[in-house]
Design an enzyme around this catalytic site. Structure first.
Site, PDB file in Angstrom:
ATOM      1  N   SER A 174       8.262   1.407   4.199  1.00 32.04           N
ATOM      2  CA  SER A 174       9.247   2.486   4.279  1.00 32.04           C
ATOM      3  C   SER A 174       9.508   2.949   5.703  1.00 32.04           C
ATOM      4  O   SER A 174      10.489   3.646   5.949  1.00 32.04           O
ATOM      5  CB  SER A 174       8.789   3.676   3.426  1.00 32.04           C
ATOM      6  OG  SER A 174       7.561   4.183   3.907  1.00 32.04           O
ATOM      7  N   ALA A 199       1.015   4.375  15.137  1.00 33.99           N
ATOM      8  CA  ALA A 199      -0.250   4.397  14.407  1.00 33.99           C
ATOM      9  C   ALA A 199      -0.238   3.528  13.168  1.00 33.99           C
ATOM     10  O   ALA A 199      -1.280   3.251  12.601  1.00 33.99           O
ATOM     11  CB  ALA A 199      -0.601   5.835  14.013  1.00 33.99           C
ATOM     12  N   GLY A 200       0.928   3.098  12.721  1.00 36.33           N
ATOM     13  CA  GLY A 200       0.975   2.277  11.520  1.00 36.33           C
ATOM     14  C   GLY A 200       2.395   1.862  11.197  1.00 36.33           C
ATOM     15  O   GLY A 200       3.353   2.443  11.688  1.00 36.33           O
ATOM     16  N   GLN A 201       2.509   0.838  10.363  1.00 31.98           N
ATOM     17  CA  GLN A 201       3.824   0.334   9.960  1.00 31.98           C
ATOM     18  C   GLN A 201       3.768  -0.055   8.499  1.00 31.98           C
ATOM     19  O   GLN A 201       2.866  -0.767   8.079  1.00 31.98           O
ATOM     20  CB  GLN A 201       4.213  -0.887  10.800  1.00 31.98           C
ATOM     21  CG  GLN A 201       5.522  -1.542  10.376  1.00 31.98           C
ATOM     22  CD  GLN A 201       6.723  -0.680  10.693  1.00 31.98           C
ATOM     23  OE1 GLN A 201       6.861  -0.195  11.813  1.00 31.98           O
ATOM     24  NE2 GLN A 201       7.592  -0.480   9.713  1.00 31.98           N
ATOM     25  N   GLY A 202       4.697   0.431   7.710  1.00 32.30           N
ATOM     26  CA  GLY A 202       4.753   0.093   6.299  1.00 32.30           C
ATOM     27  C   GLY A 202       6.148  -0.285   5.892  1.00 32.30           C
ATOM     28  O   GLY A 202       7.064  -0.366   6.713  1.00 32.30           O
ATOM     29  N   ALA A 211       7.736   3.557  10.061  1.00 28.14           N
ATOM     30  CA  ALA A 211       6.625   3.552  11.008  1.00 28.14           C
ATOM     31  C   ALA A 211       6.056   4.953  11.179  1.00 28.14           C
ATOM     32  O   ALA A 211       6.764   5.947  11.053  1.00 28.14           O
ATOM     33  CB  ALA A 211       7.090   3.007  12.358  1.00 28.14           C
ATOM     34  N   VAL A 212       4.756   5.019  11.470  1.00 24.20           N
ATOM     35  CA  VAL A 212       4.075   6.283  11.741  1.00 24.20           C
ATOM     36  C   VAL A 212       3.706   6.324  13.219  1.00 24.20           C
ATOM     37  O   VAL A 212       3.162   5.361  13.754  1.00 24.20           O
ATOM     38  CB  VAL A 212       2.794   6.428  10.887  1.00 24.20           C
ATOM     39  CG1 VAL A 212       2.074   7.723  11.227  1.00 24.20           C
ATOM     40  CG2 VAL A 212       3.135   6.389   9.413  1.00 24.20           C
ATOM     41  N   LYS A 230       6.419  10.333  10.601  1.00 24.67           N
ATOM     42  CA  LYS A 230       6.827   9.141   9.852  1.00 24.67           C
ATOM     43  C   LYS A 230       8.342   9.025   9.946  1.00 24.67           C
ATOM     44  O   LYS A 230       9.067   9.946   9.588  1.00 24.67           O
ATOM     45  CB  LYS A 230       6.402   9.249   8.388  1.00 24.67           C
ATOM     46  CG  LYS A 230       6.734   8.001   7.557  1.00 24.67           C
ATOM     47  CD  LYS A 230       5.931   6.796   8.022  1.00 24.67           C
ATOM     48  CE  LYS A 230       6.238   5.555   7.191  1.00 24.67           C
ATOM     49  NZ  LYS A 230       5.664   5.585   5.860  1.00 24.67           N
ATOM     50  N   ASP A 254      -2.775   8.745  -7.550  1.00 25.77           N
ATOM     51  CA  ASP A 254      -3.193   7.671  -6.641  1.00 25.77           C
ATOM     52  C   ASP A 254      -4.362   8.127  -5.775  1.00 25.77           C
ATOM     53  O   ASP A 254      -4.379   7.917  -4.564  1.00 25.77           O
ATOM     54  CB  ASP A 254      -2.022   7.220  -5.766  1.00 25.77           C
ATOM     55  CG  ASP A 254      -2.222   5.810  -5.204  1.00 25.77           C
ATOM     56  OD1 ASP A 254      -3.045   5.065  -5.775  1.00 25.77           O
ATOM     57  OD2 ASP A 254      -1.571   5.453  -4.216  1.00 25.77           O
TER      58      ASP A 254
END
EC number: 2.7.11.1
Length: 655
Positions: A371, A366-369, A373-374, A406, A507
């Site tokens: 820190s 679902a996502g990559q950042g 992957a999700v 995550k 935030d």
């Protein structure tokens, strides 16, 4: 080879006429250049040589598996082939796309390039700088003079003008100090802060001058549909439209295959905000480019403005109105607190020390950042119920439920303390307006899996991305005021819970507000949160996302939980107008405007009710003492306009 920092085989391509061709090359990183060779002998001239001083941004993308993009500045002196020279202007930006063999290789190259490029790794503050400096604007050269070199570089690429300087020179200085400290903390070698006596004199308007700015083609570079995916924290971020590549299979666990055709068709997800689709933006009119530019700012995932997440620890400030500086003892405390073994031991008070792979089926990425992957996942088995860490969360778990996972490689995280901080806060924060933390697992002290409830509605940003535009290019929100009031009310309830526990989120923005299919609203992302104590009733750490930041943070004053109230007000403007104030400005100019302008104004105040304007006014008071608390906000008439969750579900269909 002498001075080589990293080398290895990669595939690459450049933007241009033959940008569809991927070529295999041997990449070498040294102290000055990034060189591409035809062979690993490196005994001939490189096919391409990129000065490290020209690299302005590096970001991971999903154009290809294990791929990242390098954005570099070019000029007339650079050796560009005649067939491609037609497509590039002087002082433009060009992209190089690099694909590595493995995920580990990719992270290795990213870390090495970030460490060696001066425009990416931050510039430490000058030391022993005590003489009087005459700062001003020289109309003959069209630039600022008498400033430290690091500031001069920032001003050359910003949109701050001599008019801004004349209007409020102190705000310019505050913005520069904040920007440099915000980006340079991780590279500080315990240097003292800039100790400068500035002679701030008004400037005479020059008859003719040139301010070095980023060109419009650089800033307005990607379409709205590619603005997806922020996963800096350990909390999940959901992408309702894109289905990125799956993580490669390993020996002991086989992941479900995921179709990647859509990603290949739609292109990059994590793109440099100053690079993508230059050829497309050249075809756009000024109005369309302005629209694109404003949305590059919202998801500044890998920009130079936010290269690292800063630690939540902060020095106490005795004088609320005095400038707060970083001190050696504070940095030493930060360094000592980041001991890996100690942090992992603390994590194990919450995380279960077993391999979780038999418990879950990973459905899709679902996502990559930065820190990790999700993954959207399905629970196929429950862990041992006698583990106290499993029982402590009091969450109802069932086989077959969908969860968000995550995955974080702890060995690759420079600030494990931030991850630990977020993990502990989530474990201790059980409230209906906060995303549920289910459990966590540590695998061989190397990998952390954080299991969260799945919020299938995505984040509030997804809804705001579904805006319609009038002929004037202005945003028209997909939400009515009743729906806005409901989202704000639920967010206030979550903030009230946190503030009662002496926790500041720091935030709050649309990216960190998640929704589910039932219209429930929950706060996520606690990587920046911090706890107030009697000893530290005010904080001074520079964290958060700048466009949502309160003035007291930019001005580096002490602050308390009311910074969340300011961010909530900015988020309401975001819901009304589709974006926060100053999003179309470059980051340094935005910081100046936050420090100089005070409370931002609605572009069309006549479009909202009196109740909404009263609520905004209470949130956006520059004077902290006059700003309402969350408890006070919950009594405002605006929140009594809130719709039901069922009425919000209608807007979830927009995306």
């Amino acid at each position: 080879m002498k001075g080589v920092k990293k080398e290895g085989w990669i595939s690459y391509k450049v933007d241009g006429l033959f940008s569809f061709l991927w070529q295999k090359r041997y990449l070498v990183l040294n102290d000055s250049y990034l060189a591409f060779y035809k062979s690993d002998k490196c005994n001939e001239e490189p096919v391409l040589s990129v000065p490290l001083t020209s690299i302005t941004n590096v970001s991971r993308i999903q154009l290809k598996q294990n791929c990242f993009e390098i954005l570099r500045a070019t000029d007339q002196k650079e050796n560009i082939s005649p067939i491609n020279s037609y497509f590039y202007e002087s002082n433009s930006k060009r992209s190089i796309f690099i694909s590595t063999r493995t995920e580990r290789d990719l992270h290795g190259w990213l870390d090495a390039i970030f460490a060696k490029c001066p425009l990416l790794s931050g510039v430490s503050s000058p030391t022993n700088f005590t003489h009087k400096v005459h700062v001003g604007f020289d109309p003959k050269v069209g630039n600022f003079v008498g400033v430290p070199d690091s500031w001069a570089k920032l001003l050359q690429t910003s949109e701050i003008t001599y008019d801004d300087w004349n209007r409020n020179s102190k705000a310019v200085i505050k913005a520069l100090q904040f920007y440099e400290d915000y980006n340079g903390l991780d590279t500080m070698q315990f240097n003292d802060h800039l100790n400068t006596s500035l002679d701030l004199k008004p400037l005479k308007s020059p008859t003719r001058y040139i301010i070095n700015k980023r060109t419009n083609s650089i800033k307005r570079s990607v379409s709205r549909t590619l603005r997806k995916g922020k996963t800096d924290s350990i909390l999940p971020v959901y992408q309702s439209e894109l289905k990125p590549f799956p993580r490669p299979s390993d020996d002991d666990y086989k992941f479900t295959n995921i179709e990647d055709n859509k990603v290949r068709e739609e292109g990059r997800v994590h793109v440099s905000k100053e690079s993508t689709a230059d050829s497309q933006t050249k075809q756009l009119g000024k109005k369309e480019q302005k629209v694109i530019q404003s949305h590059l700012r919202r998801h500044d995932n890998n920009s130079t403005f936010r290269p690292h997440r800063l630690a939540p620890s902060a020095p106490a400030t005795k004088n609320h109105d005095s400038k707060t500086k970083w001190h050696k003892e504070d940095l030493l405390e930060l360094k000592n607190n980041d001991d890996s073994n100690e942090i992992i031991m603390k994590m194990k008070t919450v995380a279960i020390d077993v391999n979780p792979r038999p418990y879950f089926q990973l459905v899709e990425k679902a996502g990559q950042g930065a820190s990790g992957a999700v993954y959207l996942s399905k629970r196929i088995k429950l862990p041992q119920e006698n583990d106290p860490r499993f029982l402590k969360s009091h969450c109802h778990r069932v086989v077959g439920e969908r969860v968000a996972i995550k995955q974080i490689r702890l060995s690759e995280q420079p600030k494990k303390q931030l991850i630990m901080n977020e993990l502990l806060v989530m474990n201790d924060s059980r409230q209906e307006n906060i995303v549920n933390f289910l459990e966590a697992y540590i695998i061989d002290d190397e990998e952390l899996w954080v299991i969260m409830e799945y919020m299938e509605g995505g984040c509030l940003t997804d809804i705001l991305d579904a805006v319609a535009r009038s002929n004037t290019g202005e945003h028209s929100s997909p939400l009515n005021e009743n729906q806005m009031a409901y989202i704000v009310k639920e967010t206030c309830q979550g903030l009230k819970f946190l503030h009662n526990k002496k926790i500041i989120h720091r935030d709050i923005k649309s990216d960190n507000i998640l929704l589910n299919s039932q219209g429930l609203v929950k706060i996520t992302d606690f990587g920046f949160c911090v706890e107030l104590t009697e000893k530290r009733s005010k904080r001074a750490t520079m964290v958060g996302t700048p466009y949502w930041m309160a003035p007291e943070i930019v001005n580096q004053k002490g602050y308390d939980e009311k910074v969340d109230v300011w961010s909530l007000g900015i988020m309401l403007i975001e819901m009304i107008e589709g974006e926060p104030p100053y999003l179309n400005e470059d980051p340094l100019k935005a910081l100046y405007l936050i420090a100089n302008n005070g409370s931002p104004k609605l572009r069309h105040p006549e479009s909202v009710s009196k109740q909404t304007k009263q609520f905004l006014d209470a949130c956006l008071q520059v004077n902290v003492e006059s700003r309402a608390s969350v408890r006070k906000l919950l009594t405002f008439e605006f929140l009594s306009m809130a719709c039901s969750p069922e009425q919000l579900k209608v807007s979830l269909k927009w995306h």
